[in-house]
Design a protein around this motif. Structure first.
Motif, PDB file in Angstrom:
ATOM      1  N   PHE A  46      37.067  50.576 -64.995  1.00 33.80           N
ATOM      2  CA  PHE A  46      38.634  48.572 -64.526  1.00 33.80           C
ATOM      3  C   PHE A  46      38.195  47.818 -65.131  1.00 33.80           C
ATOM      4  CE2 PHE A  46      39.422  45.159 -62.305  1.00 33.80           C
ATOM      5  CZ  PHE A  46      40.510  45.461 -61.779  1.00 33.80           C
ATOM      6  N   PHE A  47      36.866  47.243 -65.928  1.00 31.72           N
ATOM      7  CA  PHE A  47      37.157  46.311 -66.488  1.00 31.72           C
ATOM      8  C   PHE A  47      37.358  46.735 -68.150  1.00 31.72           C
ATOM      9  CE2 PHE A  47      33.815  44.292 -63.949  1.00 31.72           C
ATOM     10  CZ  PHE A  47      34.275  43.366 -63.937  1.00 31.72           C
ATOM     11  N   ILE A  48      37.645  48.087 -68.758  1.00 27.74           N
ATOM     12  CA  ILE A  48      38.057  48.737 -69.594  1.00 27.74           C
ATOM     13  C   ILE A  48      39.442  48.847 -69.883  1.00 27.74           C
ATOM     14  CG2 ILE A  48      38.127  50.924 -71.212  1.00 27.74           C
ATOM     15  CD1 ILE A  48      35.806  49.945 -71.052  1.00 27.74           C
ATOM     16  N   LYS A  49      39.758  49.350 -68.576  1.00 20.66           N
ATOM     17  CA  LYS A  49      41.004  48.768 -68.617  1.00 20.66           C
ATOM     18  C   LYS A  49      41.656  48.129 -68.451  1.00 20.66           C
ATOM     19  CE  LYS A  49      41.651  51.639 -64.581  1.00 20.66           C
ATOM     20  NZ  LYS A  49      42.262  52.781 -63.318  1.00 20.66           N
ATOM     21  N   SER A  50      41.397  46.704 -68.088  1.00 20.54           N
ATOM     22  CA  SER A  50      41.801  45.540 -67.811  1.00 20.54           C
ATOM     23  C   SER A  50      41.891  44.727 -69.491  1.00 20.54           C
ATOM     24  CB  SER A  50      40.801  44.323 -67.248  1.00 20.54           C
ATOM     25  OG  SER A  50      40.713  44.993 -66.071  1.00 20.54           O
ATOM     26  N   ILE A  51      40.202  45.265 -70.821  1.00 21.77           N
ATOM     27  CA  ILE A  51      40.781  44.960 -71.330  1.00 21.77           C
ATOM     28  C   ILE A  51      42.117  45.748 -71.938  1.00 21.77           C
ATOM     29  CG2 ILE A  51      39.997  45.091 -74.138  1.00 21.77           C
ATOM     30  CD1 ILE A  51      37.282  44.860 -72.436  1.00 21.77           C
ATOM     31  N   ILE A  52      42.050  47.436 -72.333  1.00 23.40           N
ATOM     32  CA  ILE A  52      43.308  47.823 -72.926  1.00 23.40           C
ATOM     33  C   ILE A  52      44.396  46.924 -72.506  1.00 23.40           C
ATOM     34  CG2 ILE A  52      44.517  49.871 -72.355  1.00 23.40           C
ATOM     35  CD1 ILE A  52      41.729  51.116 -72.226  1.00 23.40           C
ATOM     36  N   TYR A  53      44.968  46.882 -71.169  1.00 26.60           N
ATOM     37  CA  TYR A  53      46.084  45.832 -70.521  1.00 26.60           C
ATOM     38  C   TYR A  53      46.190  45.108 -71.547  1.00 26.60           C
ATOM     39  CZ  TYR A  53      49.468  43.690 -67.248  1.00 26.60           C
ATOM     40  OH  TYR A  53      50.496  42.637 -67.517  1.00 26.60           O
ATOM     41  N   SER A  54      45.236  44.416 -71.735  1.00 31.76           N
ATOM     42  CA  SER A  54      45.657  42.554 -72.176  1.00 31.76           C
ATOM     43  C   SER A  54      46.192  42.652 -73.240  1.00 31.76           C
ATOM     44  CB  SER A  54      43.859  41.749 -71.772  1.00 31.76           C
ATOM     45  OG  SER A  54      43.570  41.671 -70.459  1.00 31.76           O
ATOM     46  N   VAL A  55      45.104  43.899 -74.211  1.00 26.28           N
ATOM     47  CA  VAL A  55      46.037  44.506 -75.955  1.00 26.28           C
ATOM     48  C   VAL A  55      46.551  44.729 -75.526  1.00 26.28           C
ATOM     49  CG1 VAL A  55      45.833  45.486 -77.561  1.00 26.28           C
ATOM     50  CG2 VAL A  55      43.339  44.567 -76.030  1.00 26.28           C
ATOM     51  N   PHE A  75      46.297  55.039 -69.226  1.00 26.49           N
ATOM     52  CA  PHE A  75      45.671  55.128 -67.543  1.00 26.49           C
ATOM     53  C   PHE A  75      45.360  56.541 -66.886  1.00 26.49           C
ATOM     54  CE2 PHE A  75      46.376  50.105 -66.690  1.00 26.49           C
ATOM     55  CZ  PHE A  75      45.146  49.283 -67.637  1.00 26.49           C
ATOM     56  N   LEU A  76      46.127  56.993 -67.386  1.00 24.22           N
ATOM     57  CA  LEU A  76      46.260  58.636 -67.119  1.00 24.22           C
ATOM     58  C   LEU A  76      44.825  59.157 -67.664  1.00 24.22           C
ATOM     59  CD1 LEU A  76      50.312  59.555 -67.379  1.00 24.22           C
ATOM     60  CD2 LEU A  76      48.662  59.115 -64.722  1.00 24.22           C
ATOM     61  N   PHE A  77      43.982  59.079 -68.541  1.00 29.56           N
ATOM     62  CA  PHE A  77      43.630  59.930 -68.709  1.00 29.56           C
ATOM     63  C   PHE A  77      42.152  59.142 -68.211  1.00 29.56           C
ATOM     64  CE2 PHE A  77      46.253  59.538 -72.604  1.00 29.56           C
ATOM     65  CZ  PHE A  77      45.904  61.338 -72.991  1.00 29.56           C
ATOM     66  N   PHE A  78      42.436  57.808 -66.990  1.00 28.49           N
ATOM     67  CA  PHE A  78      40.947  57.212 -66.584  1.00 28.49           C
ATOM     68  C   PHE A  78      41.042  58.260 -64.869  1.00 28.49           C
ATOM     69  CE2 PHE A  78      41.723  54.139 -69.936  1.00 28.49           C
ATOM     70  CZ  PHE A  78      40.311  54.121 -69.969  1.00 28.49           C
ATOM     71  N   LYS A  79      40.009  58.760 -64.688  1.00 32.22           N
ATOM     72  CA  LYS A  79      40.050  59.695 -63.866  1.00 32.22           C
ATOM     73  C   LYS A  79      39.582  58.555 -62.661  1.00 32.22           C
ATOM     74  CE  LYS A  79      43.009  62.606 -64.925  1.00 32.22           C
ATOM     75  NZ  LYS A  79      44.232  63.000 -64.305  1.00 32.22           N
ATOM     76  N   THR A  80      37.833  58.022 -62.795  1.00 39.37           N
ATOM     77  CA  THR A  80      36.570  57.945 -62.184  1.00 39.37           C
ATOM     78  C   THR A  80      37.726  56.254 -61.920  1.00 39.37           C
ATOM     79  OG1 THR A  80      35.527  59.325 -63.439  1.00 39.37           O
ATOM     80  CG2 THR A  80      34.956  57.462 -62.369  1.00 39.37           C
ATOM     81  N   ASN A  81      37.387  56.033 -60.694  1.00 39.95           N
ATOM     82  CA  ASN A  81      37.579  54.436 -60.705  1.00 39.95           C
ATOM     83  C   ASN A  81      35.934  53.608 -60.032  1.00 39.95           C
ATOM     84  OD1 ASN A  81      38.851  52.291 -60.343  1.00 39.95           O
ATOM     85  ND2 ASN A  81      39.248  52.211 -57.542  1.00 39.95           N
TER      86      ASN A  81
END
Length: 500
Positions: A465-474, A454-460
């Motif tokens: 948010f949904f992309i991060k949710s998918i990554i976390y779920s995996v 998530f450190l590579f995601f600077k924009t909220n």
């Protein structure tokens, strides 16, 4: 009663849960945006303040369900009529009590909130209180009609009414907010809808079910039976009201309405999390009652608790981890930067309730064995101590101090309950060794890996948010599934198998 009635009722219960939560997540930010922080805080403050009156039901609705079912099973119509007539007398006394207590609270509004509410807010609070007092005076006795439906095993109608009512409420709330309504309008809409749907349910009870209410003889033994049956139901409701409403009330005295709103959003999200655990336990915990009835020993019950607890922990930790990593981003996107501090309120509630929900089976065993007294009184003591601590901390740390006090009380209560579980025969060390400890390192690993990505995601924004949710779920599924057995992996995706 046909099985279709149970099946339809179960489906409607899940529809109601999903619908109310989704609509709640949609409507809440709209209410906050249209009302503004101060008006929303006032709305939640007065709702919590007057909400104490709801405990005056005294568990009578549950008693109606129990005794109506009993008299129907005995086919004793006259006893049923007499019982309901006595309940009506009790409800009339309760309504008078609600008016008396409500007017006392109304008279003391200035004394309690003159330091934290403006003159205009106090004026609006008075109007809202009058509406809510009238609301509770009618809706608490009106709940008896839903109880009668349940006692008659007509589960579908009241659940269907609840769904329709919530949908209609959502439409009306959105409409009046866009018309420029304030907090008073929301309270008025809720009250009018309550009256309408109580009238519809009453018509169903009297005209469709053909229920009669008639006093044949006033028997004080009814009163004694009702009190004996409903006391712990009432006491639980009392503690629940204290736990979830007192924080808003205390912050209304020590801070301001904006802080009350921040705290209320956090509590709302925390309750959503506990509801997830309740649904999981609701699917599986009926086996606890069967175990007691069948004389299952405590070693076998401990195995059952471990089995259910491991599955529950897997599901709960998924949501807890997501909220740790992305909860604050979600709140900011959902209701705005003003409510960012709601994250710590919700997070501490989630942490405090994770292990207790994993031990839900043990609570069900206590209920089946009629051993709730110690748990109920202990819960009450530590909720009160937590609130007192939170009150002191709230003067310096506002909403964060309030929830830290409650969190501390809950943690101590859970430590005592685990000692109690051990004393009555549960192998609590085995539970922690096999249910909690195996998850700790993998869970920390998941949080670390996801945070690094998530450190590579600077924009909220919602897309990322949904992309991060998918990554976390995996990441979560890949790592945490390694500690599950083959049977547990199947149960994660098909928990209904446990009931077979």
């Amino acid at each position: 009663m046909p099985r279709s009635q149970y099946k339809s009722a179960a489906i409607l219960s899940y529809v109601n849960f999903i619908l109310t939560n989704i609509l709640g997540l949609i409507v809440t930010p709209l209410i906050i945006h249209k009302l503004g922080p101060s008006q929303y805080g006032l709305y939640t403050l007065i709702g919590a303040f007057v909400g104490y009156l709801s405990i005056l039901d005294l568990g009578l609705n549950n008693a109606i369900i129990r005794f109506v079912s009993h008299y129907r099973a005995k086919d004793n119509r006259s006893e049923e009529e007499n019982f309901l007539a006595i309940c009506l007398i009790i409800y009339s006394i309760i309504s008078l009590l609600i008016i008396a207590v409500g007017l006392f609270l109304y008279q003391n509004l200035d004394f309690l909130f003159d330091r934290t509410l403006s003159a205009e807010e106090l004026s609006q609070a008075r109007v809202m209180m009058i509406i809510l007092i009238i609301n509770f005076t009618i809706t608490i006795p009106g709940g008896a009609f839903t109880g009668i439906c349940t006692g008659y095993e007509k589960f579908v109608f009241p659940r269907l009414m609840t769904i329709i009512k919530y949908v209609v409420r959502t439409v009306l709330v959105i409409s009046i907010l866009y018309m420029g309504s304030n907090a008073i309008g929301l309270v008025l809409v809720d009250s009018i809808l309550n009256f309408i749907f109580i009238a519809i349910t009453a018509y169903y009870v009297f005209k469709i079910l053909n229920v009669k209410i008639k006093l044949h003889a006033f028997n004080f033994s009814y009163i004694r039976e009702i009190i004996n049956y409903s006391f712990f139901v009432f006491f639980y409701a009392f503690i629940y009201q204290i736990q979830w409403r007192s924080g808003q009330f205390i912050l209304g005295i020590s801070s301001n309405t904006a802080i009350v709103g921040i705290y209320s959003v956090g509590v709302m999200l925390g309750i959503y999390y506990t509801t997830i655990g309740s649904i999981i336990n609701g699917l599986m915990l009926p086996k606890a009652v069967q175990s007691v009835c069948n004389g299952t020993d405590l070693d076998q019950m401990t195995e059952q608790m471990i089995r259910i607890g491991r599955l529950t922990m897997f599901i709960l930790l998924y949501f807890l981890g997501a909220f740790i990593l992305m909860g604050q981003d979600f709140i900011v996107l959902w209701v705005g930067e003003t409510y960012a501090k709601s994250w710590i309120v919700a997070l501490l509630i989630m942490i405090a309730y994770t292990i207790p929900m994993a031990q839900g089976y043990a609570h069900s065993i206590l209920e089946a064995r009629k051993l709730l007294k110690f748990r109920t009184y202990s819960f009450f003591i530590f909720v009160v101590l937590g609130l007192l601590s939170g009150w002191l901390l709230s003067y310096k740390y506002d909403s964060t101090g309030m929830i830290i006090g409650l969190f501390g009380g809950m943690i101590v209560f859970q430590l005592i309950m685990n000692i109690y579980y051990s004393k009555i025969g549960f192998d609590i060390w085995s539970f922690f060794k096999r249910t909690i400890l195996p998850y700790i390192l993998p869970f920390i690993l998941v949080l670390g890996l996801a945070y690094a990505v998530f450190l590579f995601f600077k924009t909220n924004n919602w897309f990322w948010f949904f992309i991060k949710s998918i990554i976390y779920s995996v990441i979560y599924l890949l790592v945490l599934s390694l500690i599950l057995t083959k049977e547990e992996r199947a149960l994660v995706f098909k928990p209904s198998q446990y009931l077979k």
